[in-house]
Design a protein around this motif. Sequence first.
Motif, PDB file in Angstrom:
ATOM      1  N   VAL A  35      10.795   6.908 -17.165  1.00 61.11           N
ATOM      2  CA  VAL A  35      10.494   5.504 -16.865  1.00 61.11           C
ATOM      3  C   VAL A  35      10.578   5.332 -15.354  1.00 61.11           C
ATOM      4  CG1 VAL A  35      11.126   3.081 -17.250  1.00 61.11           C
ATOM      5  CG2 VAL A  35      11.568   4.757 -19.058  1.00 61.11           C
ATOM      6  N   ILE A  36       9.735   4.467 -14.806  1.00 58.66           N
ATOM      7  CA  ILE A  36       9.847   4.063 -13.405  1.00 58.66           C
ATOM      8  C   ILE A  36      10.348   2.619 -13.384  1.00 58.66           C
ATOM      9  CG2 ILE A  36       8.603   3.554 -11.268  1.00 58.66           C
ATOM     10  CD1 ILE A  36       6.688   5.809 -11.930  1.00 58.66           C
ATOM     11  N   VAL A  37      11.430   2.372 -12.662  1.00 61.51           N
ATOM     12  CA  VAL A  37      12.007   1.035 -12.542  1.00 61.51           C
ATOM     13  C   VAL A  37      11.905   0.609 -11.087  1.00 61.51           C
ATOM     14  CG1 VAL A  37      14.064  -0.381 -12.844  1.00 61.51           C
ATOM     15  CG2 VAL A  37      13.616   1.503 -14.436  1.00 61.51           C
ATOM     16  N   LEU A  38      11.256  -0.503 -10.830  1.00 61.40           N
ATOM     17  CA  LEU A  38      11.104  -0.988  -9.460  1.00 61.40           C
ATOM     18  C   LEU A  38      12.103  -2.108  -9.203  1.00 61.40           C
ATOM     19  CD1 LEU A  38       8.303   0.480  -9.863  1.00 61.40           C
ATOM     20  CD2 LEU A  38       7.454  -1.080  -8.120  1.00 61.40           C
ATOM     21  N   GLU A  62      -3.433  -6.408  -4.550  1.00 65.00           N
ATOM     22  CA  GLU A  62      -4.290  -6.114  -5.699  1.00 65.00           C
ATOM     23  C   GLU A  62      -4.256  -4.627  -6.048  1.00 65.00           C
ATOM     24  OE1 GLU A  62      -8.147  -7.550  -4.709  1.00 65.00           O
ATOM     25  OE2 GLU A  62      -7.488  -9.646  -4.482  1.00 65.00           O
ATOM     26  N   ALA A  63      -4.194  -3.771  -5.041  1.00 66.11           N
ATOM     27  CA  ALA A  63      -4.146  -2.332  -5.306  1.00 66.11           C
ATOM     28  C   ALA A  63      -2.865  -1.955  -6.039  1.00 66.11           C
ATOM     29  CB  ALA A  63      -4.255  -1.557  -3.997  1.00 66.11           C
ATOM     30  N   LEU A  64      -1.744  -2.557  -5.639  1.00 66.27           N
ATOM     31  CA  LEU A  64      -0.483  -2.256  -6.319  1.00 66.27           C
ATOM     32  C   LEU A  64      -0.493  -2.809  -7.742  1.00 66.27           C
ATOM     33  CD1 LEU A  64       2.356  -1.116  -6.279  1.00 66.27           C
ATOM     34  CD2 LEU A  64       3.154  -3.273  -5.301  1.00 66.27           C
ATOM     35  N   GLU A  65      -1.051  -4.011  -7.937  1.00 67.82           N
ATOM     36  CA  GLU A  65      -1.177  -4.553  -9.293  1.00 67.82           C
ATOM     37  C   GLU A  65      -1.917  -3.575 -10.193  1.00 67.82           C
ATOM     38  OE1 GLU A  65      -3.017  -8.367  -9.485  1.00 67.82           O
ATOM     39  OE2 GLU A  65      -1.723  -9.245  -7.933  1.00 67.82           O
ATOM     40  N   GLN A  66      -3.039  -3.063  -9.691  1.00 69.43           N
ATOM     41  CA  GLN A  66      -3.856  -2.150 -10.487  1.00 69.43           C
ATOM     42  C   GLN A  66      -3.122  -0.842 -10.752  1.00 69.43           C
ATOM     43  OE1 GLN A  66      -7.740  -1.516  -8.848  1.00 69.43           O
ATOM     44  NE2 GLN A  66      -8.392  -0.140 -10.485  1.00 69.43           N
ATOM     45  N   THR A  67      -2.413  -0.347  -9.742  1.00 67.04           N
ATOM     46  CA  THR A  67      -1.648   0.895  -9.922  1.00 67.04           C
ATOM     47  C   THR A  67      -0.603   0.727 -11.016  1.00 67.04           C
ATOM     48  OG1 THR A  67      -1.955   1.575  -7.614  1.00 67.04           O
ATOM     49  CG2 THR A  67      -0.080   2.529  -8.803  1.00 67.04           C
ATOM     50  N   LEU A  68       0.159  -0.355 -10.950  1.00 66.37           N
ATOM     51  CA  LEU A  68       1.221  -0.582 -11.932  1.00 66.37           C
ATOM     52  C   LEU A  68       0.656  -0.810 -13.331  1.00 66.37           C
ATOM     53  CD1 LEU A  68       3.553  -2.935  -9.845  1.00 66.37           C
ATOM     54  CD2 LEU A  68       3.876  -0.510 -10.318  1.00 66.37           C
ATOM     55  N   ARG A  69      -0.486  -1.464 -13.399  1.00 71.10           N
ATOM     56  CA  ARG A  69      -1.085  -1.768 -14.697  1.00 71.10           C
ATOM     57  C   ARG A  69      -1.641  -0.507 -15.368  1.00 71.10           C
ATOM     58  NH1 ARG A  69      -3.851  -5.770 -13.094  1.00 71.10           N
ATOM     59  NH2 ARG A  69      -5.755  -4.652 -12.561  1.00 71.10           N
ATOM     60  N   GLY A 118       0.833  -1.196   0.000  1.00 79.40           N
ATOM     61  CA  GLY A 118       0.000   0.000   0.000  1.00 79.40           C
ATOM     62  C   GLY A 118       0.869   1.249   0.000  1.00 79.40           C
ATOM     63  N   TYR A 119       1.909   1.234   0.831  1.00 82.44           N
ATOM     64  CA  TYR A 119       2.864   2.359   0.855  1.00 82.44           C
ATOM     65  C   TYR A 119       3.573   2.485  -0.488  1.00 82.44           C
ATOM     66  CZ  TYR A 119       7.010   5.082   2.082  1.00 82.44           C
ATOM     67  OH  TYR A 119       8.006   6.031   2.097  1.00 82.44           O
ATOM     68  N   LEU A 120       3.989   1.359  -1.047  1.00 83.13           N
ATOM     69  CA  LEU A 120       4.685   1.389  -2.330  1.00 83.13           C
ATOM     70  C   LEU A 120       3.780   1.940  -3.430  1.00 83.13           C
ATOM     71  CD1 LEU A 120       7.233   0.719  -3.889  1.00 83.13           C
ATOM     72  CD2 LEU A 120       6.391  -1.617  -4.178  1.00 83.13           C
ATOM     73  N   SER A 121       2.504   1.588  -3.398  1.00 87.26           N
ATOM     74  CA  SER A 121       1.563   2.109  -4.385  1.00 87.26           C
ATOM     75  C   SER A 121       1.475   3.632  -4.297  1.00 87.26           C
ATOM     76  CB  SER A 121       0.176   1.481  -4.172  1.00 87.26           C
ATOM     77  OG  SER A 121      -0.751   1.958  -5.118  1.00 87.26           O
ATOM     78  N   ASP A 122       1.471   4.161  -3.066  1.00 90.91           N
ATOM     79  CA  ASP A 122       1.429   5.617  -2.886  1.00 90.91           C
ATOM     80  C   ASP A 122       2.688   6.284  -3.440  1.00 90.91           C
ATOM     81  OD1 ASP A 122      -1.021   5.346  -1.630  1.00 90.91           O
ATOM     82  OD2 ASP A 122      -0.178   5.399   0.399  1.00 90.91           O
ATOM     83  N   VAL A 123       3.843   5.676  -3.171  1.00 94.03           N
ATOM     84  CA  VAL A 123       5.105   6.242  -3.646  1.00 94.03           C
ATOM     85  C   VAL A 123       5.149   6.261  -5.171  1.00 94.03           C
ATOM     86  CG1 VAL A 123       7.604   5.885  -3.736  1.00 94.03           C
ATOM     87  CG2 VAL A 123       6.391   5.612  -1.565  1.00 94.03           C
ATOM     88  N   VAL A 124       4.777   5.134  -5.782  1.00 98.85           N
ATOM     89  CA  VAL A 124       4.798   5.054  -7.240  1.00 98.85           C
ATOM     90  C   VAL A 124       3.850   6.067  -7.861  1.00 98.85           C
ATOM     91  CG1 VAL A 124       4.238   3.571  -9.209  1.00 98.85           C
ATOM     92  CG2 VAL A 124       5.530   2.641  -7.286  1.00 98.85           C
ATOM     93  N   THR A 125       2.692   6.232  -7.268  1.00 92.34           N
ATOM     94  CA  THR A 125       1.715   7.191  -7.795  1.00 92.34           C
ATOM     95  C   THR A 125       2.246   8.612  -7.719  1.00 92.34           C
ATOM     96  OG1 THR A 125      -0.108   5.740  -7.133  1.00 92.34           O
ATOM     97  CG2 THR A 125      -0.639   8.054  -7.557  1.00 92.34           C
TER      98      THR A 125
END
Length: 401
Positions: free
Chosen positions: A100-103, A117-124, A84-91
């Motif tokens: 480009v964003i490289v994880l 699932e939230a991170l999957e959707q964010t990245l997609r 969840g934290y990672l999804s916020d950072v990426v956003t």
Amino acid sequence: MKLPTPKTMIEVAKVAATGVLAGGFAILAINLLPQFVKIEHSITDLRTVAFSDRAPQTSLDVAIVGIDEKSLEGVPYLSPLDRGYLSDVVTEIAGAEPRVIVLDILFDRTTEPKKDEALEQTLRNLQVPVVLIRSGDPLDPAFQNRFLASTYRPIGGPLVSATVDDVVRHIPVSPDGTCSLSEAAKLVRDNPGLRTLPHCDRERPIRIDWLLEPPGQETFTYIRSSELTGPDVMPLQLARLRGKVVIIGGVFDLIDRHKTPLSVLHGDTAGVPGTQSSLSNGATSPGVLVHAQAMQQLFDGRVRHELGVIGEAILLLFCGLSGAILGSFSEMRKRRGIVLFVVTISLIVIDITLFKFARFVLPGDAAGFAVFLGFLFNSMRLNYRIGGLPSAGKTLGETIL
């Protein structure tokens, strides 16, 4: 034209055989003796630290966002990273319009299903190109495969160190066509719409051409993730990421750290604010920094050449033969200390010149060892012929000592 006598031809053949024997010993040493290999690597690393190119300025192409212990204060667990934290950072980073964003973060096991699932959707769904990394030894292979496939993003391989001293010096080969993370990042940077798995067909590793820090600056822009989201947010930091390839990864004391040639250099300035050496602890560097170096090299098109196995063998055989030829002259044998000193200095100068100006990495100490053995073996052979075993033994002792 007077032809050489059979006696002369036999002597030439003996000198050649002695030189080849010496070169063969050096080849065996560089391939089979771990301690000799470590010495060879250590000398190469010192040369890298002393004579590598210095970056003219902080990179305009690559930036690092580090997730460290301080960034995760208040987050319930450290590893695996809270998705969840990672999804916020990426956003937040995507909003800065990076190229480009490289994880550099593994997704090799499940955490909290809703956050996964939230991170999957964010990245997609991000409009910014994204590159992910695949673990070569995942804890849960099925989850990793499903998670990565669900994002529809290109994937690269991890860092691998195959050396006896566990120091990362190369971008690894491409097993089964899998690109390294740095190669995948370059392909995506050059083809922003790429959403399929890139294919690389490279059988030899690429030597990393390390950049030294520019004076008083960072090699790469470095920002803590806590400065982009949360109570310590610093909005102006996001502007530093615009138009760059941004690598997101962990910068922890004990996780995902690697020995590199530059970690020797960083030992003197580890922890100094405002320098890239603040990422190193004097012995290891975080994986994101190694990936950044490799990506910058590929973006610049820089190459650090190596001879390869066959090339090194030819070089060492030639050096062994050269040493044997030198040992054929009585005046050279009488002044063997001076001769070997001059040969050593000459090899050092040639080695540094080729490294600095021709971007070639030679096995300098192995070459010197082959010359030494060729000189020693042929000197012993000739002195044995003159004075028997005692004379040959005396030559061995005086040459070594």
